[in-house]
Design a protein around this motif. Structure first.
Motif, PDB file in Angstrom:
ATOM      1  N   GLY A  86      40.958  31.411  32.511  1.00 29.66           N
ATOM      2  CA  GLY A  86      41.754  32.084  33.477  1.00 29.66           C
ATOM      3  C   GLY A  86      42.536  33.306  32.918  1.00 29.66           C
ATOM      4  N   VAL A  87      42.793  33.616  31.830  1.00 32.48           N
ATOM      5  CA  VAL A  87      43.743  34.796  31.446  1.00 32.48           C
ATOM      6  C   VAL A  87      42.723  35.767  31.352  1.00 32.48           C
ATOM      7  CG1 VAL A  87      43.079  34.173  28.803  1.00 32.48           C
ATOM      8  CG2 VAL A  87      45.344  35.584  29.446  1.00 32.48           C
ATOM      9  N   ALA A  88      41.399  35.521  31.068  1.00 25.60           N
ATOM     10  CA  ALA A  88      40.236  36.557  31.073  1.00 25.60           C
ATOM     11  C   ALA A  88      40.108  36.970  32.610  1.00 25.60           C
ATOM     12  CB  ALA A  88      39.158  36.049  30.415  1.00 25.60           C
ATOM     13  N   ARG A  89      40.119  36.119  33.453  1.00 21.63           N
ATOM     14  CA  ARG A  89      39.717  36.353  34.832  1.00 21.63           C
ATOM     15  C   ARG A  89      40.722  37.259  35.427  1.00 21.63           C
ATOM     16  NH1 ARG A  89      36.005  33.667  37.427  1.00 21.63           N
ATOM     17  NH2 ARG A  89      34.969  31.886  36.179  1.00 21.63           N
ATOM     18  N   LEU A  90      41.917  36.888  35.008  1.00 22.33           N
ATOM     19  CA  LEU A  90      43.465  37.656  35.272  1.00 22.33           C
ATOM     20  C   LEU A  90      43.354  39.155  34.795  1.00 22.33           C
ATOM     21  CD1 LEU A  90      45.952  38.003  37.024  1.00 22.33           C
ATOM     22  CD2 LEU A  90      47.029  36.765  34.901  1.00 22.33           C
ATOM     23  N   ALA A  91      43.104  39.371  33.535  1.00 23.53           N
ATOM     24  CA  ALA A  91      43.162  40.510  32.837  1.00 23.53           C
ATOM     25  C   ALA A  91      42.186  41.335  33.067  1.00 23.53           C
ATOM     26  CB  ALA A  91      42.989  40.056  31.220  1.00 23.53           C
ATOM     27  N   LEU A  92      40.947  40.912  33.259  1.00 23.97           N
ATOM     28  CA  LEU A  92      39.744  41.821  33.791  1.00 23.97           C
ATOM     29  C   LEU A  92      39.903  42.059  35.328  1.00 23.97           C
ATOM     30  CD1 LEU A  92      36.733  39.857  31.493  1.00 23.97           C
ATOM     31  CD2 LEU A  92      38.187  42.096  31.217  1.00 23.97           C
ATOM     32  N   SER A  93      40.406  41.251  35.945  1.00 24.18           N
ATOM     33  CA  SER A  93      40.530  41.542  37.584  1.00 24.18           C
ATOM     34  C   SER A  93      41.355  42.620  37.727  1.00 24.18           C
ATOM     35  CB  SER A  93      40.906  40.369  38.263  1.00 24.18           C
ATOM     36  OG  SER A  93      39.999  39.489  38.115  1.00 24.18           O
ATOM     37  N   THR A  94      42.687  43.022  36.713  1.00 21.57           N
ATOM     38  CA  THR A  94      43.832  43.621  37.088  1.00 21.57           C
ATOM     39  C   THR A  94      43.639  44.931  36.119  1.00 21.57           C
ATOM     40  OG1 THR A  94      45.226  42.485  35.468  1.00 21.57           O
ATOM     41  CG2 THR A  94      45.238  41.821  37.780  1.00 21.57           C
TER      42      THR A  94
END
Length: 241
Positions: free
Chosen positions: A140-148
């Protein structure tokens, strides 16, 4: 102390009640605050050892001018009083293993884009590593970081487990316990921005965050973490990048 600029009335009211308690029962060793961005949205990612450390994590950020939006499991929002507080202060419910799971990410992305600090525990739950080292993180942290493409600031905590042990119901506020919280420089992820958002990319980004958190915790504890990271799905360690 002046309240963070982005804190609402409910946030300030909760801090007015809880902060003096935390000041009374902890001796704080806070370091690395220069790594917290002065402006713009970002992600603060910390290790998770006890149900008490969300408070020490939030205390560290709040006293450094940040009113974090913490990703918390959705079941907590159903608890009387607590749920009302979480909603009033703008915390973000995490709907695990459900059709609503994507809503959590959407809300977190929106908060980051709005300039908020979104606080996450990448492990998703209390670490199951026997000696309280960070275990395998969820993506989840990766999805958030790479999305933003927002900075990810790693944060390591140690000492909160002396106030309330992992899975313990025995609260030990006295004598005051030393709680160390250290922030590190943002994790380097920009080389992953143009890669496909597939499992390999998400796992690599997640592990970089966990490696950074673990390195900070090694400094705090003055010892080395296990070479292999604990994987709760298999109840055994998995190779650490």
């Amino acid at each position: 102390m002046r309240a963070p600029q982005r804190s609402n009335r409910a946030y300030r009211a909760v801090a007015f009640v809880i902060r003096p308690v935390l000041l009374a029962i902890t001796r704080r060793d806070w370091r690395g605050t220069e790594h917290l961005p002065a402006s713009g949205g970002y992600i603060a990612a910390a290790n998770h050892m006890t149900n008490f450390d969300p408070l020490t994590f939030a205390h560290f950020l709040y006293d450094n001018g940040v009113a974090p939006k913490i990703l918390a499991k959705s079941s907590l929002f159903k608890v009387p009083v607590l749920g009302r507080v979480l909603r009033a202060t703008g915390q973000i419910p995490v709907h695990r293993d459900s059709v609503q799971a994507g809503q959590s990410l959407d809300a977190a992305v929106e908060a980051v884009h709005a300039g908020e600090c979104v606080a996450v525990f990448p492990e998703g739950t209390l670490t199951r590593e026997p000696d309280l080292w960070p275990m395998l993180g969820k993506t989840g942290v990766a999805r958030l970081a790479l999305s933003t493409r927002a900075p990810v600031v790693p944060v390591a905590q140690w000492g909160a487990q002396d106030v309330l042990g992992r899975y313990s119901k025995m609260f030990r506020p006295l004598p005051p316990k030393k709680v160390t919280v250290v922030a590190g420089p943002p994790v380097v992820l920009d080389d992953l921005y143009e890669r496909p958002l597939d499992t390999a990319t998400l796992r690599e980004a997640t592990e970089r965050v966990m490696v950074a958190i673990t390195a900070l915790l090694e400094e705090i504890r003055g010892e080395r973490a296990p070479v292999e990271r604990f994987d709760p799905r298999r109840n055994r360690p998995q190779g650490q990048a």
